[in-house]
Design a protein around this motif. Structure first.
Motif, PDB file in Angstrom:
ATOM      1  N   LEU F 106      -0.582  11.698   7.035  1.00 33.60           N
ATOM      2  CA  LEU F 106      -0.038  12.731   7.814  1.00 33.60           C
ATOM      3  C   LEU F 106      -0.176  14.209   7.246  1.00 33.60           C
ATOM      4  O   LEU F 106      -0.369  15.310   7.816  1.00 33.60           O
ATOM      5  N   ALA F 107      -0.283  14.370   5.821  1.00 31.46           N
ATOM      6  CA  ALA F 107      -0.713  15.664   5.412  1.00 31.46           C
ATOM      7  C   ALA F 107      -2.044  16.348   5.880  1.00 31.46           C
ATOM      8  O   ALA F 107      -2.199  17.556   6.160  1.00 31.46           O
ATOM      9  N   ASP F 108      -3.059  15.295   5.931  1.00 30.11           N
ATOM     10  CA  ASP F 108      -4.282  16.070   6.269  1.00 30.11           C
ATOM     11  C   ASP F 108      -4.327  16.491   7.720  1.00 30.11           C
ATOM     12  O   ASP F 108      -4.780  17.427   8.163  1.00 30.11           O
ATOM     13  N   GLN F 109      -3.460  15.728   8.578  1.00 34.86           N
ATOM     14  CA  GLN F 109      -3.254  15.901   9.991  1.00 34.86           C
ATOM     15  C   GLN F 109      -2.791  17.252  10.250  1.00 34.86           C
ATOM     16  O   GLN F 109      -3.184  18.123  11.072  1.00 34.86           O
ATOM     17  N   VAL F 110      -1.576  17.284   9.610  1.00 39.19           N
ATOM     18  CA  VAL F 110      -0.639  18.520   9.634  1.00 39.19           C
ATOM     19  C   VAL F 110      -1.554  19.831   9.166  1.00 39.19           C
ATOM     20  O   VAL F 110      -1.501  20.804   9.642  1.00 39.19           O
ATOM     21  N   ALA F 111      -2.336  19.638   8.108  1.00 36.32           N
ATOM     22  CA  ALA F 111      -2.918  21.025   7.497  1.00 36.32           C
ATOM     23  C   ALA F 111      -4.271  20.940   8.478  1.00 36.32           C
ATOM     24  O   ALA F 111      -4.511  22.444   8.757  1.00 36.32           O
ATOM     25  N   VAL F 112      -4.946  20.443   9.107  1.00 34.14           N
ATOM     26  CA  VAL F 112      -5.865  20.528   9.902  1.00 34.14           C
ATOM     27  C   VAL F 112      -5.530  21.215  11.326  1.00 34.14           C
ATOM     28  O   VAL F 112      -6.180  22.060  11.941  1.00 34.14           O
ATOM     29  N   ASN F 113      -4.758  20.351  11.948  1.00 37.15           N
ATOM     30  CA  ASN F 113      -4.323  20.599  13.273  1.00 37.15           C
ATOM     31  C   ASN F 113      -3.113  19.852  13.545  1.00 37.15           C
ATOM     32  O   ASN F 113      -3.113  18.997  13.973  1.00 37.15           O
ATOM     33  N   HIS F 114      -1.901  20.564  13.592  1.00 39.19           N
ATOM     34  CA  HIS F 114      -0.625  19.885  13.576  1.00 39.19           C
ATOM     35  C   HIS F 114      -0.636  19.216  15.433  1.00 39.19           C
ATOM     36  O   HIS F 114       0.335  18.375  15.396  1.00 39.19           O
ATOM     37  N   ARG F 115      -1.341  19.750  16.015  1.00 36.84           N
ATOM     38  CA  ARG F 115      -1.208  19.254  17.539  1.00 36.84           C
ATOM     39  C   ARG F 115      -1.575  17.818  17.656  1.00 36.84           C
ATOM     40  O   ARG F 115      -1.467  17.048  18.582  1.00 36.84           O
ATOM     41  N   LYS F 116      -2.460  17.306  16.794  1.00 35.03           N
ATOM     42  CA  LYS F 116      -3.176  16.238  16.684  1.00 35.03           C
ATOM     43  C   LYS F 116      -2.475  15.197  15.516  1.00 35.03           C
ATOM     44  O   LYS F 116      -3.025  14.064  15.375  1.00 35.03           O
ATOM     45  N   ALA F 117      -1.383  15.333  14.964  1.00 31.13           N
ATOM     46  CA  ALA F 117      -0.656  14.789  14.049  1.00 31.13           C
ATOM     47  C   ALA F 117       0.198  13.690  14.675  1.00 31.13           C
ATOM     48  O   ALA F 117       0.780  13.819  15.621  1.00 31.13           O
ATOM     49  N   ASP F 118       0.330  12.798  13.889  1.00 31.87           N
ATOM     50  CA  ASP F 118       1.368  11.523  14.105  1.00 31.87           C
ATOM     51  C   ASP F 118       2.690  11.904  14.086  1.00 31.87           C
ATOM     52  O   ASP F 118       3.397  11.579  13.119  1.00 31.87           O
ATOM     53  N   ILE F 119       3.244  12.992  14.894  1.00 28.11           N
ATOM     54  CA  ILE F 119       4.589  13.421  14.516  1.00 28.11           C
ATOM     55  C   ILE F 119       5.404  13.232  15.933  1.00 28.11           C
ATOM     56  O   ILE F 119       4.744  13.182  17.007  1.00 28.11           O
ATOM     57  N   THR F 120       6.694  13.580  15.829  1.00 22.63           N
ATOM     58  CA  THR F 120       7.402  13.536  16.988  1.00 22.63           C
ATOM     59  C   THR F 120       7.384  14.871  17.597  1.00 22.63           C
ATOM     60  O   THR F 120       7.023  15.834  17.161  1.00 22.63           O
ATOM     61  N   PRO F 121       7.821  15.006  19.086  1.00 15.97           N
ATOM     62  CA  PRO F 121       8.022  16.130  19.650  1.00 15.97           C
ATOM     63  C   PRO F 121       8.904  17.034  19.039  1.00 15.97           C
ATOM     64  O   PRO F 121       8.688  18.328  19.285  1.00 15.97           O
ATOM     65  N   ARG F 122       9.838  16.618  18.732  1.00 20.21           N
ATOM     66  CA  ARG F 122      10.688  17.548  17.646  1.00 20.21           C
ATOM     67  C   ARG F 122      10.185  17.903  16.476  1.00 20.21           C
ATOM     68  O   ARG F 122      10.187  19.254  16.246  1.00 20.21           O
ATOM     69  N   GLN F 123       9.385  17.242  15.947  1.00 21.74           N
ATOM     70  CA  GLN F 123       8.524  17.753  14.604  1.00 21.74           C
ATOM     71  C   GLN F 123       7.356  18.855  15.235  1.00 21.74           C
ATOM     72  O   GLN F 123       7.297  19.901  14.635  1.00 21.74           O
ATOM     73  N   ARG F 124       7.061  18.487  16.401  1.00 22.67           N
ATOM     74  CA  ARG F 124       6.040  19.377  16.887  1.00 22.67           C
ATOM     75  C   ARG F 124       6.526  20.947  17.173  1.00 22.67           C
ATOM     76  O   ARG F 124       6.069  21.897  16.960  1.00 22.67           O
ATOM     77  N   ALA F 125       7.828  20.872  18.076  1.00 22.06           N
ATOM     78  CA  ALA F 125       8.304  21.963  18.081  1.00 22.06           C
ATOM     79  C   ALA F 125       8.739  22.928  16.760  1.00 22.06           C
ATOM     80  O   ALA F 125       8.715  24.020  16.805  1.00 22.06           O
ATOM     81  N   MET F 126       9.329  22.145  15.846  1.00 19.54           N
ATOM     82  CA  MET F 126       9.691  22.701  14.688  1.00 19.54           C
ATOM     83  C   MET F 126       8.423  23.252  13.919  1.00 19.54           C
ATOM     84  O   MET F 126       8.583  24.507  13.548  1.00 19.54           O
ATOM     85  N   LEU F 127       7.108  22.718  13.894  1.00 15.78           N
ATOM     86  CA  LEU F 127       6.113  23.275  13.280  1.00 15.78           C
ATOM     87  C   LEU F 127       5.578  24.619  14.152  1.00 15.78           C
ATOM     88  O   LEU F 127       4.846  25.398  13.706  1.00 15.78           O
ATOM     89  N   ASP F 128       5.454  24.295  15.619  1.00 17.65           N
ATOM     90  CA  ASP F 128       5.334  25.391  16.482  1.00 17.65           C
ATOM     91  C   ASP F 128       5.992  26.953  15.890  1.00 17.65           C
ATOM     92  O   ASP F 128       5.265  27.748  15.995  1.00 17.65           O
TER      93      ASP F 128
END
Lengths: 200, 200, 200, 200, 200, 200
Positions: F106-128
């Motif tokens: 997860l950390a590598d995904q989020v660091a490079v491009n959170h749009r491609k990470a294995d996260i929920t839509p809620r987490q996506r909104a949080m990161l946006d």
């Protein structure tokens, strides 16, 4: 998160439906790496593009001439792919960078901020140039070439740095648009004392 | 400004020294266009890269399937190459765009500001997507695909738009770093009622 | 694309309804150029603004003093208007640049990437300064003035470069917001051996 | 910091050496404001440009038609000049904004972040549009016009918002390049219950 | 605009409900400044964060060692907060800057364009560094440290410049997201000969 | 690369010279994590700032209320620190993210491009939202709050997301300017089935 993640937005071809040379290329990398990197699967559905892509890739990344080491080349890919936000290439080529450089920390350093990485001044100059080609190629000029020559790069090396950056700029855009997923295997490669062998 | 301008920063190979297939490709384009576009001369000194580059180019630009016309493809190249500040590609592919579209004003419009060009809403959507792939591919997502589908593009078309943009992003970076000069012939092609035949 | 394209978002005044001086200015340019550039038509509906705009324009572009040639001035307009994505000014003033410089390729070069244009180091310095005024004027400082003086520009020239850039930054924003369309005639002017006479 | 600060990089003309109309314009503003704003002194050395500049200025800022109040116009100037980092215009027109709006806090709010200013939704829309014209005019399109019309602006108002933004984008670039210093008097104007009268 | 403006998006705690130390801190600043700056009210609803915030603030802004004057520190805050578009901090710390520097014009100058402010070359270097930390900290390197040392700053000073910029980058983001409103009192402080005493 | 790498640009204090509470905090984290994260060593030389930094950190990251999980908080840190190019925080907090989320990729995904990470839509909104606070906080407005509320975040959660982002924006700037080196131990934490316990 146990379900199988999609390899990309596009349907995956059956291995048996592929032209012989494409299938053989895929089987070859599978034998060498122990798995098939998803970029092979993703691009195989367009055999002509697949062939051109990997011919270009191999011409730049497997060449034996010039002063760029394999680690140098993977470092260029990792640093510039991070600037393009390309998860696939940072993860896959970061793995190769760790293996070729035998530095388990290097890929993460280069991906986040190459200025803080454990690299030589020569490598720093190489990455500064590559990142400029990646982000602002229209301003590349004679002074940029001169800066690399001061570190012992010749014009053939600069051609290589340019071309590797440019080729992976292509690859990054495909991976980003197609939502190409890096294989899980890449994430851990080269991080432990006994690393698996590199794959593309 | 009468002196001969350099084709690129790199030395130009003798035609006789090139591998047969490379030389034949060059002679073929010369016969068709009446001159040899400088990109052929520039890349020929690296035959493996030359072959891969033109194989990829031809796979994307000469394909007969999908809903993108030849003018659409050249329009993508012209618009995105302008964003990358690539003189070679704007001039060379702008010429092809004028010829294929039979619109002498179109290339200049698309290069400066595609929002003011004489294009259809469908072409506008195509260029909006291509420019996003060019400049900010990491943010491409499902909504961008959906916007193209609303204009009748299918996923194979979106693959094409992505790949053409990505491939010329590679080409732009090579041309910018190598200081590749567009042939003088391109500038006037397609601007007059009787246009010369297209070259690459 | 055979239908008549709108000159701008705004209604076009009847020539007979315009104040005498505005109408005469328009008839004068028509006689000289053979057509009326759309900027005259677009702005004429606001006579006070029309008068101020062209008075400012003429003071900067028609002046006979200083070391900037007419080609230099049009080159500044073409290069900075391209940075602002202004189709009208790139097309119209690119035409004038071709004519004054007697270099049919120059306008396209300067519009796409002035670093690759067939210009002198002095012109390169002039455009570097103008583009900085265009894009990032708040950082202009003594070092930027000094760089121009090294190329033989005096402070009056720098005033001119600044003012031309600033004035066309105004013009670019009007044209972009009003969707002002360049006359078709401009696109080909100065590209062929026998060029038509320049118009504004 | 007691020494006299330079008005700009350029020499200041003697009032007696100026053409009559320029001198009278300057004396007129001095009588009205109690001091001569430095923009008049700076530009007077080029009388033709001076006349055009103030003719344009007056046509846009002193007009009595349309729905933009004088405070609205000065608000546009203050907000967009801040985006351009133009000290002269933020300070001078911020003073006028405070006076016309009778809101002593408003200019500082609009200069730092118009989203946090004590303004109406209509004024917010007006500033959003103006800032887009200022920073990214090439993307202005029909949707931007429609957004303003929803707040009751008609096309003549949009012409005004565009032109004021564009004109002060010109002014900002002159002031930044010439290092034009705002008069000390402006800083306090309109901040206290009894404000001095506005000057340009 | 006579109605009471909200202090922030979040509810305001009752003074009587706050922990003793938080309430005493608030009463202390009120006694000193004559009013309670809204940042105290806004953050008080989270006492642990309030304590940490002001402990950090006081450690950086009230320290007696090093070569940064109080005016220097407030100048850093004002300049970098303007880059972050933070109305609260520009207004509140601009007031303190005017008071500490005894220069009524300085805060507006620094907020709009520090290159045009009445500051020393040493202060200019300090702000250049601070703004780089604010906007592009990943590129800070040895050359930036060296540039400050040339102006007599030692490494402890650079730690301070960095930390003040970083701390107010935190503060700016809170204020922007929470829509924290600067107290009306700040706007006029330090602008008149007899300024009120500074508050936080 | 076998030599000991510097922890930061600044000298490292002796543990015995530190105030008791600072030393105890350090010994506590060492006992829990098995090593002392370099941020503790780096900041300890300024005890007042050390105390405030960790008090703020603990208030935000160790709180037990609200709907943000520990993994959510570390995800915010990892994603925004990557945008700031902060090697220390991406590596250290990426380790914690892997551990808390029990997702080694997860950390590598989020660091490079959170749009491609294995996260929920809620987490996506949080990161946006967090990334907008990180990069462009001046534009945060009511619509951004509303978007988070649609995913079930309440205003206290939004305060937390804002504050965590803002606090690590501070931390990122310190680490970048001070060249703070992440401990080698972090790179592998949480990547293997049996992960070591988290440290700060």
């Amino acid at each position: 998160m146990a379900e199988q993640k999609a390899i990309s937005r596009f349907p995956v071809p059956e291995l048996g439906d592929l032209p012989d040379d494409v299938r053989e290329k895929i089987l070859g990398v599978q034998e060498k790496a122990g798995f098939v990197p998803n970029v092979f699967i993703t691009l195989a559905r367009r055999p002509a593009e697949f062939r051109a892509f990997f011919a270009y890739h191999d011409a730049l990344m497997l060449k034996e001439t010039g002063s760029l080491s394999k680690a140098d080349r993977e470092m260029i890919v990792t640093a510039t792919s991070a600037k393009n936000g390309c998860l696939y290439c940072v993860v896959a080529h970061g793995a190769l960078l760790r293996i070729y450089a035998k530095q388990p920390l290097l890929a993460d350093q280069v991906a986040v901020n190459h200025r803080k990485a454990d690299i030589t001044p020569r490598q720093r100059a190489m990455l500064d140039f590559a990142i400029k080609v990646c982000l602002d190629s229209e301003t590349i000029g004679e002074a940029d070439y001169a800066a690399l020559r001061e570190h012992g790069f010749d014009d053939e090396d600069i051609w290589d740095i340019t071309s590797i950056t440019a080729f992976f700029g292509l690859s990054n855009r495909l991976a980003n648009s197609f939502s190409m997923r890096p294989n899980d295997e890449f994430y851990l490669m080269g991080r432990l004392p006994k690393a698996p062998k590199p794959a593309n």
